[in-house]
Design a protein around this motif. Sequence first.
Motif, short mmCIF file in Angstrom:
data_model
loop_
_atom_site.label_atom_id
_atom_site.label_comp_id
_atom_site.label_asym_id
_atom_site.label_seq_id
_atom_site.Cartn_x
_atom_site.Cartn_y
_atom_site.Cartn_z
N GLY A 220 0.89 -1.31 -0.05
CA GLY A 220 0.01 0.07 -0.02
C GLY A 220 0.91 1.25 0.03
O GLY A 220 0.59 2.24 -0.18
N GLY A 221 2.14 1.02 0.02
CA GLY A 221 3.04 2.19 -0.08
C GLY A 221 3.38 2.91 -1.37
O GLY A 221 3.12 2.04 -2.22
N ASN A 222 3.75 4.06 -1.50
CA ASN A 222 4.09 4.57 -2.69
C ASN A 222 5.59 4.28 -3.09
O ASN A 222 6.44 4.93 -2.61
CB ASN A 222 3.98 6.18 -3.07
CG ASN A 222 4.31 6.70 -4.22
OD1 ASN A 222 4.83 6.02 -5.17
ND2 ASN A 222 3.82 8.21 -4.27
N SER A 223 5.79 3.56 -3.94
CA SER A 223 7.21 3.18 -4.13
C SER A 223 7.99 4.15 -4.97
O SER A 223 9.21 3.75 -5.28
CB SER A 223 7.25 1.73 -4.80
OG SER A 223 6.78 1.72 -6.04
N ARG A 224 7.30 4.98 -5.32
CA ARG A 224 7.83 5.98 -6.35
C ARG A 224 8.02 7.41 -5.48
O ARG A 224 8.65 8.32 -5.99
CB ARG A 224 7.24 6.42 -7.76
CG ARG A 224 7.07 5.19 -8.56
CD ARG A 224 7.99 5.13 -9.51
NE ARG A 224 7.94 3.62 -9.98
CZ ARG A 224 8.79 3.18 -10.73
NH1 ARG A 224 10.18 3.71 -10.72
NH2 ARG A 224 9.15 1.84 -11.17
N LYS A 225 7.74 7.32 -4.26
CA LYS A 225 7.70 8.57 -3.42
C LYS A 225 9.19 9.01 -3.28
O LYS A 225 9.47 10.22 -3.22
CB LYS A 225 7.20 8.26 -2.08
CG LYS A 225 7.17 9.30 -1.27
CD LYS A 225 6.13 10.38 -1.36
CE LYS A 225 5.96 11.70 -0.27
NZ LYS A 225 5.38 11.37 0.91
N TYR A 226 10.06 7.92 -2.84
CA TYR A 226 11.66 8.37 -2.71
C TYR A 226 12.34 7.56 -3.85
O TYR A 226 12.13 6.51 -4.05
CB TYR A 226 12.05 8.01 -1.32
CG TYR A 226 11.23 8.57 -0.12
CD1 TYR A 226 11.19 9.97 0.09
CD2 TYR A 226 10.27 7.71 0.42
CE1 TYR A 226 10.42 10.44 1.05
CE2 TYR A 226 9.44 8.37 1.42
CZ TYR A 226 9.51 9.73 1.87
OH TYR A 226 8.76 10.10 2.62
N ASP A 227 13.50 8.25 -4.25
CA ASP A 227 14.21 7.77 -5.13
C ASP A 227 15.46 7.59 -4.75
O ASP A 227 16.14 8.34 -4.24
CB ASP A 227 14.33 8.36 -6.63
CG ASP A 227 14.74 7.50 -7.80
OD1 ASP A 227 14.52 6.36 -7.46
OD2 ASP A 227 15.01 8.02 -8.81
N PHE A 228 16.13 6.34 -4.63
CA PHE A 228 17.51 6.18 -4.11
C PHE A 228 18.52 5.59 -5.32
O PHE A 228 17.81 4.74 -6.13
CB PHE A 228 17.49 4.94 -2.95
CG PHE A 228 16.45 5.46 -2.03
CD1 PHE A 228 16.94 6.56 -1.15
CD2 PHE A 228 15.35 4.71 -1.57
CE1 PHE A 228 16.09 6.94 -0.12
CE2 PHE A 228 14.45 4.89 -0.60
CZ PHE A 228 14.80 6.21 0.01
N PRO A 229 19.59 5.82 -5.07
CA PRO A 229 20.60 5.66 -6.30
C PRO A 229 20.77 3.94 -6.44
O PRO A 229 20.97 3.56 -5.32
CB PRO A 229 21.89 6.24 -6.17
CG PRO A 229 21.77 6.62 -4.58
CD PRO A 229 20.37 6.53 -4.23
N LYS A 230 20.95 3.62 -7.61
CA LYS A 230 21.56 2.16 -7.71
C LYS A 230 23.02 2.31 -8.01
O LYS A 230 23.45 2.98 -8.81
CB LYS A 230 20.82 1.35 -8.92
CG LYS A 230 19.27 1.23 -8.93
CD LYS A 230 18.78 0.47 -9.99
CE LYS A 230 17.34 0.63 -9.96
NZ LYS A 230 16.78 0.39 -11.20
N ALA A 231 23.85 1.62 -7.18
CA ALA A 231 25.26 1.58 -7.30
C ALA A 231 25.58 1.06 -8.62
O ALA A 231 25.08 0.12 -9.30
CB ALA A 231 25.81 0.71 -6.08
N ARG A 232 26.72 1.86 -9.14
CA ARG A 232 27.38 1.62 -10.29
C ARG A 232 28.57 0.81 -9.80
O ARG A 232 29.40 1.24 -9.36
CB ARG A 232 27.74 2.61 -11.20
CG ARG A 232 26.44 3.29 -11.94
CD ARG A 232 27.08 4.65 -12.44
NE ARG A 232 26.08 4.67 -13.70
CZ ARG A 232 25.99 4.45 -14.96
NH1 ARG A 232 27.09 3.59 -15.32
NH2 ARG A 232 25.15 4.54 -15.64
N MET A 233 28.89 -0.29 -10.52
CA MET A 233 29.88 -1.32 -9.97
C MET A 233 30.88 -1.44 -11.25
O MET A 233 30.43 -1.58 -12.44
CB MET A 233 29.28 -2.56 -9.57
CG MET A 233 28.20 -2.55 -8.63
SD MET A 233 28.70 -1.74 -6.96
CE MET A 233 29.89 -3.19 -6.30
N ALA A 234 32.31 -1.89 -10.79
CA ALA A 234 33.15 -1.97 -11.90
C ALA A 234 32.82 -3.29 -12.63
O ALA A 234 33.06 -3.22 -13.78
CB ALA A 234 34.71 -1.91 -11.18
#
Length: 385
Positions: A220-234
């Motif tokens: 029931g939460g809004n999964s687009r409310k907060y945006d968190f960065p996805k890590a970029r890996m080598a």
Amino acid sequence: MKILAIETSCDETAAAVVEDGVRVWSSVVHSQINIFEAYGGVIPEVAARSHIEMILPVIDNALRDFWQNFHADKLQNDWRGQVWSEIDAVACTVMPGLIGSLLVGSLTARTLALAHRKPFYAIHHVEAHAYANFITDMVRYNHPHEVTFDKIRESQPKFPILALLVSGGHSQIVLFRDHGNYELLGQTADDAVGEAFDKVAKILGLPYPGGPSIARAALGGNSRKYDFPKARMARKYDFSFSGVKTAVLRRVQQEVGVDHTFPSGKLSERLSAAQVTDFAASFQRVAVETLVDKLILAYREFAPKSVIIAGGVSANQALRREIRQRFAVEDPSLKIEFPPLYLCTDNAMMIGALAYFKAKRTPADDLLTVEVIPSVSMTKTAWNI
Ligand code: KG4
Ligand code: ZN
């Protein structure tokens, strides 16, 4: 071949009797969750002590259930004197895990194997998680006497298998070319994904273990409310989850108007129920997308016959949904079956399943020289190459 399997690597004391890597005759799991809820995490020394208390009753119950199911009959008084004549081998997790916990299982299993003159198989916990997928159908049909092993084997995953192994201690993508012949494609550089769920739950004031708490709160939460960065890996199949956990912490601090000096244990008192729900949903979305993005990438590169998911975090419904939806687009003919929840979290059935395939292909391990190993990479543990 009937194997008594034992698992004590973290905070579950478990024993099971599994036949030919498929048929589960009995399975007992004693969870220490009740103990660790109060602390918000596992305390290794306390876990080891609880294993010491529980290991013999858990094994006794697993053997008793096996004997009763095997004979489909009333339990005879002398069943303990007879049961070992039907057990062909003993297997136990010896790596990776908490060293004290591993030692309790390993010493008990090896003592039983020695006393009853049975071969012993040392098992890798994370590799074993994948084997929940080999026993799924047998457990699901629940007709042990009617469904033949051959029929079950037809529906088992087919090599090469691409596996997403996600638990409280591990986040890995592994390509299994055969039993015991696998390659680690990528792993976490820091926190495991389950660990990130547990830590974010703590920040949000949700109870331990964090995975199921976040999943519940996210509904029931809004999964687009907060945006968190996805890590970029080598390395493209590697993960990092410590960054997203910190990003959640910073955003929560910002939301409630405090800086990093504010005690993180008190942050959740200032969050509304709606904020907790939205944070849980947003974190879960980013964690799930990170896992599935890489799984799809590996699928495209290695074209496996089967894709499986295993470990405690595979219980997560949002993760299952995302995998189903994304693979339906990627390859509609690919069948992805998920194990039932009790096979996803720690149990001894998966240990017994892997032990059978190992026993068919390798000599037994030396009872007296086997060591427990708290931390070991799956790059080094393939046993059939
Ligand atoms: O495989 P497991 O039982 O033990 C380890 O080997 O670590 O995994 C436990 C982990 C915990 O971090 C727990 O929070 C997570 O699995 N977990 C979940 C869910 N159920 C358990 N994570 C996300 N969603 C769930 N529904
Ligand atoms: Zn596990």
